[in-house]
Motif scaffolding. Structure first.
Motif, PDB file in Angstrom:
ATOM      1  N   VAL A  39       0.863  -1.183   0.000  1.00  0.00           N
ATOM      2  CA  VAL A  39       0.000   0.000   0.000  1.00  0.00           C
ATOM      3  C   VAL A  39       0.898   1.232   0.000  1.00  0.00           C
ATOM      4  O   VAL A  39       1.772   1.367   0.856  1.00  0.00           O
ATOM      5  CB  VAL A  39      -0.953   0.019   1.210  1.00  0.00           C
ATOM      6  N   ALA A  57      -4.366   6.761  -2.445  1.00  0.00           N
ATOM      7  CA  ALA A  57      -3.736   5.564  -1.887  1.00  0.00           C
ATOM      8  C   ALA A  57      -3.635   4.574  -3.038  1.00  0.00           C
ATOM      9  O   ALA A  57      -4.524   4.533  -3.895  1.00  0.00           O
ATOM     10  CB  ALA A  57      -4.576   4.997  -0.766  1.00  0.00           C
ATOM     11  N   ILE A  90     -14.604   3.462   0.927  1.00  0.00           N
ATOM     12  CA  ILE A  90     -13.492   4.068   0.178  1.00  0.00           C
ATOM     13  C   ILE A  90     -13.784   3.984  -1.314  1.00  0.00           C
ATOM     14  O   ILE A  90     -14.208   2.942  -1.827  1.00  0.00           O
ATOM     15  CB  ILE A  90     -12.155   3.348   0.519  1.00  0.00           C
ATOM     16  N   LEU A 106      -7.016   4.420  -5.028  1.00  0.00           N
ATOM     17  CA  LEU A 106      -8.133   4.621  -4.103  1.00  0.00           C
ATOM     18  C   LEU A 106      -8.135   6.007  -3.487  1.00  0.00           C
ATOM     19  O   LEU A 106      -7.079   6.641  -3.360  1.00  0.00           O
ATOM     20  CB  LEU A 106      -8.031   3.604  -2.954  1.00  0.00           C
ATOM     21  N   GLU A 107      -9.305   6.422  -3.096  1.00  0.00           N
ATOM     22  CA  GLU A 107      -9.463   7.636  -2.299  1.00  0.00           C
ATOM     23  C   GLU A 107      -8.520   7.542  -1.100  1.00  0.00           C
ATOM     24  O   GLU A 107      -8.425   6.487  -0.462  1.00  0.00           O
ATOM     25  CB  GLU A 107     -10.928   7.685  -1.835  1.00  0.00           C
ATOM     26  N   TYR A 108      -7.822   8.592  -0.781  1.00  0.00           N
ATOM     27  CA  TYR A 108      -6.869   8.577   0.324  1.00  0.00           C
ATOM     28  C   TYR A 108      -7.571   8.946   1.626  1.00  0.00           C
ATOM     29  O   TYR A 108      -8.320   9.924   1.680  1.00  0.00           O
ATOM     30  CB  TYR A 108      -5.734   9.558   0.043  1.00  0.00           C
ATOM     31  N   ALA A 109      -7.328   8.147   2.642  1.00  0.00           N
ATOM     32  CA  ALA A 109      -7.932   8.426   3.956  1.00  0.00           C
ATOM     33  C   ALA A 109      -6.846   9.004   4.869  1.00  0.00           C
ATOM     34  O   ALA A 109      -6.031   8.263   5.395  1.00  0.00           O
ATOM     35  CB  ALA A 109      -8.512   7.147   4.541  1.00  0.00           C
ATOM     36  N   LEU A 180     -11.017   2.614   7.577  1.00  0.00           N
ATOM     37  CA  LEU A 180     -10.198   3.812   7.406  1.00  0.00           C
ATOM     38  C   LEU A 180     -10.972   5.051   7.838  1.00  0.00           C
ATOM     39  O   LEU A 180     -12.197   5.024   7.930  1.00  0.00           O
ATOM     40  CB  LEU A 180      -9.764   3.944   5.943  1.00  0.00           C
TER      41      LEU A 180
HETATM   42  N1  ADE Z   1      -4.264   2.241   3.705  1.00  0.00           N
HETATM   43  C1  ADE Z   1      -4.938   1.379   2.926  1.00  0.00           C
HETATM   44  N2  ADE Z   1      -5.781   2.026   2.130  1.00  0.00           N
HETATM   45  C2  ADE Z   1      -5.661   3.347   2.422  1.00  0.00           C
HETATM   46  C3  ADE Z   1      -6.295   4.523   1.973  1.00  0.00           C
HETATM   47  N3  ADE Z   1      -7.232   4.455   1.034  1.00  0.00           N
HETATM   48  N4  ADE Z   1      -5.932   5.691   2.516  1.00  0.00           N
HETATM   49  C4  ADE Z   1      -5.001   5.720   3.460  1.00  0.00           C
HETATM   50  N5  ADE Z   1      -4.365   4.666   3.940  1.00  0.00           N
HETATM   51  C5  ADE Z   1      -4.687   3.485   3.429  1.00  0.00           C
END
Ligand code: ADE
Length: 310
Positions: A39, A57, A90, A106-109, A180
């Protein structure tokens, strides 16, 4: 959505709705490494040929991944393509599969996992895991999260779960560490790669099974359904109330199993209302899966609790 069918022709032979040009993606920091997936934190161009960039991400398949793991990776991607947008799930931004290594964008969390988020909000915040229950309990008396905030986090997780059931999905390994937290402290479900594995009925044969979150029927019979996620949700509410403490503190895995089997359930946390414990947490841990409340029902109960005076 800014990205999609409008990708310029030179972007590749296969013009898939989700496919993003590799040169528009940058991997900047490795965040975690699993057996077949890494990741990364990264950036991507928001629109082709435009300057504007956004944080994302990135899930990257590793070179050594087995055939099965590769299928697994692609299945997660396909599941995410199918899921419609929901605040508590997400968002898939795109993917890169024209060449290897494949990427899922992916959208960042920004707040990381719910577990990290809870740890960072512990009264008198300490980065290290606190294992002595009494020390934490003493601190919980001056909590940094209001009762409202706790109910809101729980409601967000249930909303995400309710959304994925519309697509006949089960989450399987629900725990604070697998949820997340996005901008504004909003819980988001992520990681749907387990669907394929479940179909092959070999999940949790490894020692890494999240036993403390699993319902009795999951552990004993390997029966997974929505009701097992509901059990795990009850444990997540317990985690929220304890700022990310490990459930069944001071018990070993074998003891946890034996105790649940004998009908034991974790007691009401001292700062948790009687109503939250009796109307939400305990019903999720009903021994009979069909007696556990449905997500909609849980959401109704949480809403009622949030609007009622103490
Ligand atoms: N770890 C795994 N997926 C993530 C995400 N989308 N954003 C931040 N940390 C992550």
């Amino acid at each position: 959505q800014p990205r999609g069918e409008d990708l310029p022709k030179q972007y590749g032979k296969v013009r898939h709705h989700w496919e993003i040009a590799r040169r528009d993606i940058r991997l900047t920091e490795l965040k975690a490494k699993g057996s077949y997936v890494e990741v990364w934190r990264g950036r991507m161009r928001k629109f082709p040929n435009k300057r504007e960039i956004m944080k994302i991400a990135i899930k990257k398949i590793v070179g050594e991944a087995t055939e099965k793991e590769r299928k697994f990776f692609l299945s997660e991607m396909e599941v995410m393509k199918m899921l419609q947008i929901h605040t508590n799930v997400i968002k898939l931004i795109g993917c890169y599969t024209l060449n290897e290594p494949w990427l899922i964008l992916l959208e960042y969390a920004p707040e990381g996992t719910l577990l990290q988020y809870l740890h960072s909000r512990r009264p008198g915040h300490q980065a290290v895991e606190i294992t002595v229950q009494d020390r934490l309990m003493a601190r919980l008396k001056n909590t940094t999260m209001s009762a409202h905030r706790i109910l809101a986090l729980a409601a967000q997780v249930v909303s995400g779960l309710d959304h994925i059931t519309k697509f006949k999905l089960i989450y399987y390994r629900l725990q604070a560490a697998s949820i997340l937290v996005g901008c504004g402290g909003i819980c988001k479900l992520s990681g749907f790669g387990f669907q394929q594995d479940i179909a092959e009925r070999n999940l949790y044969e490894s020692s890494s099974a999240p036993l403390r979150w699993m319902s009795l029927e999951c552990i004993e019979k390997k029966v997974f359904n929505v009701a097992s996620d509901i059990w795990s949700f009850g444990v997540v509410v317990w985690e929220i109330l304890h700022f990310g403490m490990t459930p069944y503190p001071d018990m070993g895995p074998q003891e946890v199993l034996e105790k649940i089997k004998s009908g034991y359930r974790m007691p009401k946390p001292p700062h948790c209302s009687e109503a939250l414990y009796k109307k939400v947490i305990l019903p999720c841990w009903h021994v009979k899966p069909d007696q556990r409340p449905a997500y909609r029902e849980i959401l109704d109960r949480l809403t009622t609790l949030a609007t009622q005076p103490e």
